[in-house]
Design an enzyme around this catalytic site. Structure first.
Site, PDB file in Angstrom:
ATOM      1  N   SER A  35       0.835  -1.213   0.000  1.00 48.97           N
ATOM      2  CA  SER A  35       0.000   0.000   0.000  1.00 48.97           C
ATOM      3  C   SER A  35       0.862   1.253   0.000  1.00 48.97           C
ATOM      4  CB  SER A  35      -0.842   0.081   1.272  1.00 48.97           C
ATOM      5  OG  SER A  35      -1.753  -0.951   1.323  1.00 48.97           O
ATOM      6  N   HIS A  66      -3.526   1.029  -4.289  1.00 49.57           N
ATOM      7  CA  HIS A  66      -3.003  -0.123  -5.038  1.00 49.57           C
ATOM      8  C   HIS A  66      -3.474   0.034  -6.474  1.00 49.57           C
ATOM      9  CE1 HIS A  66      -1.825  -2.963  -1.751  1.00 49.57           C
ATOM     10  NE2 HIS A  66      -2.541  -2.082  -1.079  1.00 49.57           N
ATOM     11  N   HIS A  88      -5.570  -8.959  -1.166  1.00 42.71           N
ATOM     12  CA  HIS A  88      -5.674  -9.229   0.266  1.00 42.71           C
ATOM     13  C   HIS A  88      -6.832 -10.184   0.539  1.00 42.71           C
ATOM     14  CE1 HIS A  88      -3.856  -5.209  -0.159  1.00 42.71           C
ATOM     15  NE2 HIS A  88      -3.142  -5.534   0.901  1.00 42.71           N
ATOM     16  N   TYR A  90      -8.760  -9.945   3.002  1.00 38.12           N
ATOM     17  CA  TYR A  90      -9.923  -9.163   3.466  1.00 38.12           C
ATOM     18  C   TYR A  90     -10.772  -8.613   2.321  1.00 38.12           C
ATOM     19  CZ  TYR A  90      -7.090  -4.903   2.703  1.00 38.12           C
ATOM     20  OH  TYR A  90      -6.316  -3.925   2.160  1.00 38.12           O
ATOM     21  N   GLU A  91     -10.200  -8.584   1.108  1.00 40.16           N
ATOM     22  CA  GLU A  91     -10.988  -8.112  -0.031  1.00 40.16           C
ATOM     23  C   GLU A  91     -12.013  -9.161  -0.465  1.00 40.16           C
ATOM     24  OE1 GLU A  91      -8.616  -5.641  -3.083  1.00 40.16           O
ATOM     25  OE2 GLU A  91      -7.106  -6.849  -2.072  1.00 40.16           O
ATOM     26  N   ALA A 118       2.835  -2.033   4.254  1.00 46.30           N
ATOM     27  CA  ALA A 118       2.600  -1.027   5.285  1.00 46.30           C
ATOM     28  C   ALA A 118       2.180  -1.805   6.524  1.00 46.30           C
ATOM     29  CB  ALA A 118       1.478  -0.111   4.840  1.00 46.30           C
ATOM     30  N   MET A 216      -1.969  -6.840   7.324  1.00 47.43           N
ATOM     31  CA  MET A 216      -3.043  -7.670   6.755  1.00 47.43           C
ATOM     32  C   MET A 216      -2.627  -8.334   5.438  1.00 47.43           C
ATOM     33  SD  MET A 216      -6.093  -4.908   7.307  1.00 47.43           S
ATOM     34  CE  MET A 216      -6.184  -3.905   8.814  1.00 47.43           C
ATOM     35  N   SER A 217      -1.331  -8.505   5.247  1.00 49.29           N
ATOM     36  CA  SER A 217      -0.883  -9.083   3.966  1.00 49.29           C
ATOM     37  C   SER A 217       0.331  -9.977   4.205  1.00 49.29           C
ATOM     38  CB  SER A 217      -0.512  -7.946   3.007  1.00 49.29           C
ATOM     39  OG  SER A 217       0.611  -7.228   3.479  1.00 49.29           O
ATOM     40  N   ASN A 240       2.018   3.638  11.045  1.00 50.83           N
ATOM     41  CA  ASN A 240       1.296   4.159  12.218  1.00 50.83           C
ATOM     42  C   ASN A 240       1.660   3.287  13.405  1.00 50.83           C
ATOM     43  OD1 ASN A 240      -0.485   2.134  10.553  1.00 50.83           O
ATOM     44  ND2 ASN A 240      -1.162   1.953  12.678  1.00 50.83           N
ATOM     45  N   HIS A 252      -6.990   4.715   7.385  1.00 51.80           N
ATOM     46  CA  HIS A 252      -6.227   4.328   6.193  1.00 51.80           C
ATOM     47  C   HIS A 252      -5.509   5.536   5.580  1.00 51.80           C
ATOM     48  CE1 HIS A 252      -5.018   1.825   2.895  1.00 51.80           C
ATOM     49  NE2 HIS A 252      -5.649   2.571   2.003  1.00 51.80           N
TER      50      HIS A 252
HETATM   51  N1  HPA Z   1      -2.863  -2.803  11.665  1.00 46.91           N
HETATM   52  C1  HPA Z   1      -3.016  -3.677  10.656  1.00 46.91           C
HETATM   53  N2  HPA Z   1      -2.591  -3.439   9.425  1.00 46.91           N
HETATM   54  C2  HPA Z   1      -1.978  -2.273   9.190  1.00 46.91           C
HETATM   55  C3  HPA Z   1      -1.797  -1.312  10.193  1.00 46.91           C
HETATM   56  C4  HPA Z   1      -2.259  -1.597  11.505  1.00 46.91           C
HETATM   57  O1  HPA Z   1      -2.130  -0.799  12.456  1.00 46.91           O
HETATM   58  N3  HPA Z   1      -1.158  -0.254   9.607  1.00 46.91           N
HETATM   59  C5  HPA Z   1      -0.958  -0.586   8.308  1.00 46.91           C
HETATM   60  N4  HPA Z   1      -1.452  -1.797   8.044  1.00 46.91           N
END
Ligand code: HPA
Length: 279
Positions: A35, A66, A88, A90-91, A118, A216-217, A240, A252
């Site tokens: 991302s 993306h 992903h 989750y998609e 990320a 998440m990847s 973050n 996001h």
């Molecule tokens: N949690 C999960 N996935 C992420 C995060 C997070 O804080 N930041 C970027 N991808």
């Protein structure tokens, strides 16, 4: 995916279509751009761009940040294929779809994969904008991409993951970081399914079990790359601090903004790493 068609046929067909467009280029490395980190592809020389729509059975990415294309070419002496946009869980894609591109890279003869993402910082010593070498992962997605029939042509039934992230390549990445004045740090990546961010309690739990990063990847792709005998390097950008670390909510937009700020450094690092990796 069509259950009647053998996945191996689909993988090889997709690879064949790509090969036709590559001409004389025979890529050594695959790079999955996470991302907001797709800008690396701009640096690739003698670019051959293939939109995912033009590759049979390639899924289409739906997330903001993306873009959904394959960019092949060179970085100095090295040849590579970068994937701008990943799939992903989750998609809504199943694990076969999420990992299909890795299978295709393998079928193209690529022996090394660099995965980038990320991630949230679970380790409180991290700060947003830090680039971390993935030392190992913890699969908390609740799925494994190798579940189901095993095709011995693709890899063994019970693949070893004790060095899922190549130790020599991690050392090379550390050296590249030091060369660029970045403090080399390695961390454990916990892969969750998402798409909701974690709760503060979940982040405390992840810290307790040894995670430094959360995302998440990556985990499915790395499992499949190892299954196929590929060497893997993983790089996370801490976008973050994970939930509960700071007194602020997650979104996001912050993830994308941090990747935009760090992109130049990330691109310089990735370029140097690719030049230094032994193959
Ligand atoms: N949690 C999960 N996935 C992420 C995060 C997070 O804080 N930041 C970027 N991808």
């Amino acid at each position: 995916m069509d259950a009647q068609v053998q996945p191996i046929d689909q993988i090889n067909q997709a690879a064949l279509e790509i090969k036709k467009k590559l001409g004389s280029l025979s890529p050594q490395f695959g790079v999955i751009l996470g991302s907001g980190l797709g800008g690396f592809a701009e640096l690739i020389e003698d670019k051959i761009i293939i939109p995912y729509e033009e590759i049979p059975d390639f899924p289409i990415s739906t997330v903001e940040g993306h873009c959904g294309r394959l960019v092949a070419g060179r970085i100095g002496e090295r040849s590579l294929i970068a994937l701008q946009g990943r799939f992903h869980y989750y998609e809504g894609y199943d694990m076969q779809e999420v990992t299909f591109p890795v299978r295709v890279l393998k079928s193209l003869g690529i022996k090394g994969l660099i995965v980038t993402n990320a991630a949230g910082g679970v380790n409180t010593a991290y700060a947003p904008g830090d680039l971390i070498i993935i030392e190992d992962h913890i699969n908390l997605i609740g799925r494994n991409p190798l579940r189901g029939k095993n095709y011995p042509e693709l890899g063994p039934r019970f693949p070893d993951l004790s060095e899922a992230y190549d130790p020599v390549w991690r050392k090379t990445a550390s050296e590249a970081m030091a060369e660029l004045g970045i403090t080399p740090q390695q961390g454990i990546y916990a892969g969750l399914s998402g798409p909701s961010y974690e709760t503060p309690a979940e982040i405390r739990y992840l810290r307790t079990i040894g995670a430094d990063l959360v995302g998440m990847s990556t985990v499915p792709e790395v499992i499949v790359a190892n299954h196929g005998g590929m060497r893997v390097l993983g790089l996370s950008c801490v976008t973050n601090m994970a939930a509960g670390v700071l007194k602020q909510k997650l979104n996001h937009r912050e993830v994308i903004e941090t990747t935009e700020k760090i992109e130049k450094t990330f691109v310089a690092l990735l370029t140097l790493i690719i030049k230094k990796l032994d193959d």
